[in-house]
Design a protein around this motif. Structure first.
Motif, short mmCIF file in Angstrom:
data_model
loop_
_atom_site.label_atom_id
_atom_site.label_comp_id
_atom_site.label_asym_id
_atom_site.label_seq_id
_atom_site.Cartn_x
_atom_site.Cartn_y
_atom_site.Cartn_z
N ASN A 1 0.84 -1.20 0.00
CA ASN A 1 0.00 0.00 0.00
C ASN A 1 0.87 1.25 0.00
O ASN A 1 0.96 1.95 1.01
N PRO A 2 1.51 1.55 -1.12
CA PRO A 2 2.35 2.74 -1.16
C PRO A 2 1.51 4.01 -1.01
O PRO A 2 0.30 4.01 -1.27
N ASN A 3 2.17 5.06 -0.63
CA ASN A 3 1.50 6.34 -0.41
C ASN A 3 0.90 6.87 -1.72
O ASN A 3 1.63 7.17 -2.65
N PRO A 4 -0.42 7.00 -1.79
CA PRO A 4 -1.04 7.49 -3.02
C PRO A 4 -0.75 8.97 -3.29
O PRO A 4 -0.94 9.45 -4.41
N GLN A 5 -0.25 9.67 -2.30
CA GLN A 5 0.11 11.07 -2.48
C GLN A 5 1.48 11.23 -3.12
O GLN A 5 1.81 12.30 -3.64
N CYS A 6 2.27 10.18 -3.11
CA CYS A 6 3.61 10.20 -3.70
C CYS A 6 3.52 9.77 -5.15
O CYS A 6 2.94 8.73 -5.46
N PRO A 7 4.09 10.55 -6.07
CA PRO A 7 4.00 10.16 -7.49
C PRO A 7 4.66 8.81 -7.78
O PRO A 7 4.19 8.05 -8.63
N GLY B 1 5.11 6.27 -5.44
CA GLY B 1 4.29 5.28 -4.77
C GLY B 1 2.98 5.02 -5.50
O GLY B 1 2.54 3.88 -5.62
N ARG B 2 2.37 6.05 -5.99
CA ARG B 2 1.09 5.94 -6.69
C ARG B 2 1.22 5.10 -7.96
O ARG B 2 0.28 4.45 -8.38
N ASN B 3 2.38 5.11 -8.59
CA ASN B 3 2.55 4.47 -9.90
C ASN B 3 3.48 3.26 -9.92
O ASN B 3 3.61 2.61 -10.96
N ILE B 4 4.11 2.95 -8.80
CA ILE B 4 5.15 1.92 -8.80
C ILE B 4 4.61 0.55 -9.24
O ILE B 4 5.25 -0.15 -10.03
N HIS B 5 3.45 0.17 -8.76
CA HIS B 5 2.91 -1.14 -9.13
C HIS B 5 2.50 -1.17 -10.60
O HIS B 5 2.78 -2.15 -11.30
N THR B 6 1.87 -0.13 -11.06
CA THR B 6 1.47 -0.07 -12.48
C THR B 6 2.70 -0.12 -13.37
O THR B 6 2.71 -0.78 -14.41
N LEU B 7 3.75 0.55 -12.96
CA LEU B 7 4.97 0.63 -13.75
C LEU B 7 5.75 -0.68 -13.77
O LEU B 7 6.22 -1.12 -14.82
#
Length: 127
Positions: free
Chosen positions: A79-85, A87-93
């Motif tokens: 559950n990375p921080n959704p406020q961090c660019p 963290g918000r994209n790490i799984h998608t990337l």
């Protein structure tokens, strides 16, 4: 040493401490291999035997036994921080790339038996 003293002779008992010293494993690893049915451990003397023919054990079997069912190359925070660019994209990337790499690793490990490695080891140590 491993090829001659442990792998080649399924009836020979080697002490757990000797095995750990020979191949750099800990008792915990031997326990995981035992739980997976890859080795048997004698009570009392503490000896270990390979439980199946070497041709039927792959590096994938060993990897799965040691790493367990939740194995993955890299563990990212669930559950990375959704406020961090980042963290918000790490799984998608990265998730697809890492899943493909995990699959490639496991495919390769599944193609290599302990018998094959033992034969290569014998070739390396001849002479």
């Amino acid at each position: 040493m491993v090829g001659d003293d442990f792998v080649d002779d399924a009836d020979r008992v080697i002490g757990i401490a000797d095995l750990a010293l020979a191949v750099g494993v800990q008792h915990e690893v031997i326990g995981k291999l035992k739980d997976a049915g890859l080795v048997t451990v004698d009570a009392g003397v503490g000896g270990a035997h390979i439980a199946r023919p070497l041709m039927s054990i792959t590096l994938l079997d060993v990897y799965q036994a040691i790493e367990g069912p939740d194995r993955q190359l890299f563990g990212f925070h669930d559950n990375p921080n959704p406020q961090c660019p980042v963290g918000r994209n790490i799984h998608t990337l990265l998730d697809g790339e890492l899943d493909a790499a995990q699959h490639a690793l496991e495919t390769q490990l599944g193609q290599t038996t302990l018998a094959r490695l033992n034969g290569r080891f014998d070739t390396l140590t001849e002479g």
